[in-house]
Design an enzyme around this catalytic site. Structure first.
Site, PDB file in Angstrom:
ATOM      1  N   ASP A 109      -8.465  21.966  30.426  1.00  0.00           N
ATOM      2  CA  ASP A 109      -8.156  20.562  30.707  1.00  0.00           C
ATOM      3  C   ASP A 109      -7.251  20.061  29.579  1.00  0.00           C
ATOM      4  OD1 ASP A 109      -8.002  17.845  30.908  1.00  0.00           O
ATOM      5  OD2 ASP A 109     -10.137  17.531  31.295  1.00  0.00           O
ATOM      6  N   LYS A 122      -1.467  11.831  31.718  1.00  0.00           N
ATOM      7  CA  LYS A 122      -0.953  11.079  30.579  1.00  0.00           C
ATOM      8  C   LYS A 122       0.540  11.337  30.326  1.00  0.00           C
ATOM      9  CE  LYS A 122      -5.600  10.794  28.675  1.00  0.00           C
ATOM     10  NZ  LYS A 122      -6.161   9.464  28.752  1.00  0.00           N
ATOM     11  N   TYR A 157     -14.963  15.615  28.218  1.00  0.00           N
ATOM     12  CA  TYR A 157     -14.815  14.657  29.316  1.00  0.00           C
ATOM     13  C   TYR A 157     -13.659  15.113  30.188  1.00  0.00           C
ATOM     14  CZ  TYR A 157     -13.790  10.189  31.658  1.00  0.00           C
ATOM     15  OH  TYR A 157     -13.566   9.204  32.583  1.00  0.00           O
TER      16      TYR A 157
HETATM   17  N1  HOZ Z   1      -9.835   9.639  28.859  1.00  0.00           N
HETATM   18  C1  HOZ Z   1      -9.261   8.679  27.997  1.00  0.00           C
HETATM   19  C2  HOZ Z   1      -9.479   9.021  26.584  1.00  0.00           C
HETATM   20  N2  HOZ Z   1     -10.781   9.345  26.272  1.00  0.00           N
HETATM   21  C3  HOZ Z   1      -9.692   7.313  28.223  1.00  0.00           C
HETATM   22  C4  HOZ Z   1      -9.162   6.726  29.448  1.00  0.00           C
HETATM   23  C5  HOZ Z   1     -10.170   5.849  30.050  1.00  0.00           C
HETATM   24  O1  HOZ Z   1     -11.297   6.320  30.249  1.00  0.00           O
HETATM   25  O2  HOZ Z   1      -9.826   4.693  30.277  1.00  0.00           O
END
Ligand code: HOZ
Length: 426
Positions: free
Chosen positions: A236, A265, A141
């Site tokens: 990433d 983050k 993702y």
């Molecule tokens: N990408 C974050 C962890 N998988 C989650 C953040 C979100 O989508 O709120």
């Protein structure tokens, strides 16, 4: 009951009652708790319940919540101004720190989220190589921009729509999908699209299909393929950056040198931030030093920069990552003992302070195909039992848990007690 009331009200005004899908507890068969405060390793809900927190805002809170020097710096900055839309010394300081901590990064551009970082890195790679197609990996993702929301992990996978409606077919056709830990699947795509691939983007250690580790030679093989076919390699590191080591995943798998990296983050210490960086020759193509456009009113926001700088200062202290490793190893080791004793089929993947327990009969979880063999019903039951006993976990089988520097021995003991009771109830 306040959380229940708030959720009912939220459903009237906010789609699904949440501002990001992974926050809804839909896939674990309960309603979300609404959070009122957090401190150290604990998070408190609107009903006054306290939990030991292994979400850590999905990664940023590596120091725990409300770390004193970060909070102090934010208060100081607040009175000086929240946003100028103009260059500041703080941006220079943070950019310098990032370049010093991550050797492959020679220049860095700040943005406001991880999605923006990956989206901008892809545009840069396309502009630099003058090619259109990219390769991503099933279950990885990279935020929610159109071209990257194809066979994606995280909430997209949790809610069963890995390729979102609304992504034009034309966009999706430029995103080719390979299998993680399978170099052959990458080579096939390169061969079928000779001269057409701008970049390969990858979470070097995916955390969005649950935590999955790269097998020996996979990442370095990827870099070789990129070189062979003239494509850029983008790591990433939005989740793994400054988390797995001071240099992120690339500080662990040191035989690979990505051309570009993306961050988010931790780099904002809990405030909204993202960044992308890499080789000077490539980064210099970004406007205004080059022709590839990317901009943002809140980019390099002074509050986010202050929080990021203070956080990275702590991470640079001698022994920080060793202590975190010891804490996470002892916690997760304790969990594995219980899982074996009770005889629940499982695979535990951990690297540093990130881990996932997959409830699966598979011998290992090295790919998306392995991850989706997990029993999500069982995960839901486990999640609800842990929550009931004061442990706040990511509400999906396909996410990673995060241990912070604020988790104490006592936190680990309490977590293991709750864990044993949850596992025995399955
Ligand atoms: N990408 C974050 C962890 N998988 C989650 C953040 C979100 O989508 O709120």
């Amino acid at each position: 009951m306040k959380s229940k009331e708030l959720f009912a009200e939220a459903l009237q005004y906010i789609p699904g009652g949440v501002n990001s899908p992974v926050r809804a507890f839909a896939s674990v068969g309960t309603d979300p708790v609404f959070i009122s405060a957090a401190y150290g390793s604990k998070i408190k809900d609107a009903d006054g319940n306290e939990y030991i927190d292994y979400v850590g805002s999905w990664g940023p809170m590596i120091l725990g919540h409300g770390y004193p020097t970060v909070t102090e710096a934010l208060l100081q900055q607040l009175v000086k101004g929240c946003s100028f839309g103009a260059p500041t010394e703080l941006e220079v300081d943070l950019a310098k720190m990032v370049c010093q901590m991550v050797p492959s990064v020679e220049m860095v551009r700040m943005v406001s989220s991880g999605t923006e970082a990956t989206m901008s890195a892809i545009r840069l790679a396309r502009g630099y190589t003058k090619r259109d197609k990219i390769i991503k990996f099933e279950g990885c993702y990279h935020g929610h921009s159109d071209g990257l929301l194809v066979k994606a992990g995280s909430g997209a996978l949790t809610f069963g729509v890995p390729t979102s409606p609304g992504v034009p077919a034309g966009y999706a056709s430029n995103t080719l999908v390979a299998r993680y830990n399978d170099l052959e699947s990458v080579r096939e795509l390169f061969e079928a699209n000779d001269q057409g691939i701008a970049a390969v983007i990858i979470e070097p250690v995916p955390g969005n299909m649950g935590l999955v580790l790269p097998q020996a030679g996979f990442l370095s093989g990827l870099k070789k393929l990129c070189r062979e076919y003239g494509a850029l390699l983008i790591f990433d590191e939005v989740m793994t950056g400054f988390r797995l080591s001071a240099a992120g995943a690339q500080g662990i798998y040191t035989d690979v040198d990505p051309d570009l990296s993306t961050f988010g983050k931790i780099i904002g210490g809990g405030l909204p931030v993202g960044a992308y960086g890499g080789k000077k020759e490539i980064m210099a193509m970004i406007s205004p030093s080059g022709p590839i456009y990317q901009a943002g009113t809140l980019s390099g926001n002074p509050l986010a920069m202050r929080a990021g700088i203070e956080t990275l200062h702590v991470l640079n202290q001698e022994g920080f990552y060793d202590k975190l490793e010891t804490r996470a190893a002892s916690l997760v080791g304790g969990m594995e003992v219980i899982l074996k004793e009770v005889g629940i089929p499982h695979v535990v993947n951990r690297l540093g302070s990130m881990f996932t327990i997959f409830f699966t009969e598979a011998p290992a979880v090295n790919s998306f195909a392995d991850a989706v063999t997990s029993d999500t019903e069982r995960f839901g039951k486990y999640f609800r039992s842990m929550l009931q006993d004061g442990i706040y976990l990511p509400a999906s089988q396909f996410e990673a848990c995060f241990v912070s520097a604020a988790h104490s021995d006592r936190d680990c003991e309490c977590t293991l007690e709750a864990f044993e009771s949850a596992i025995r109830s399955l």
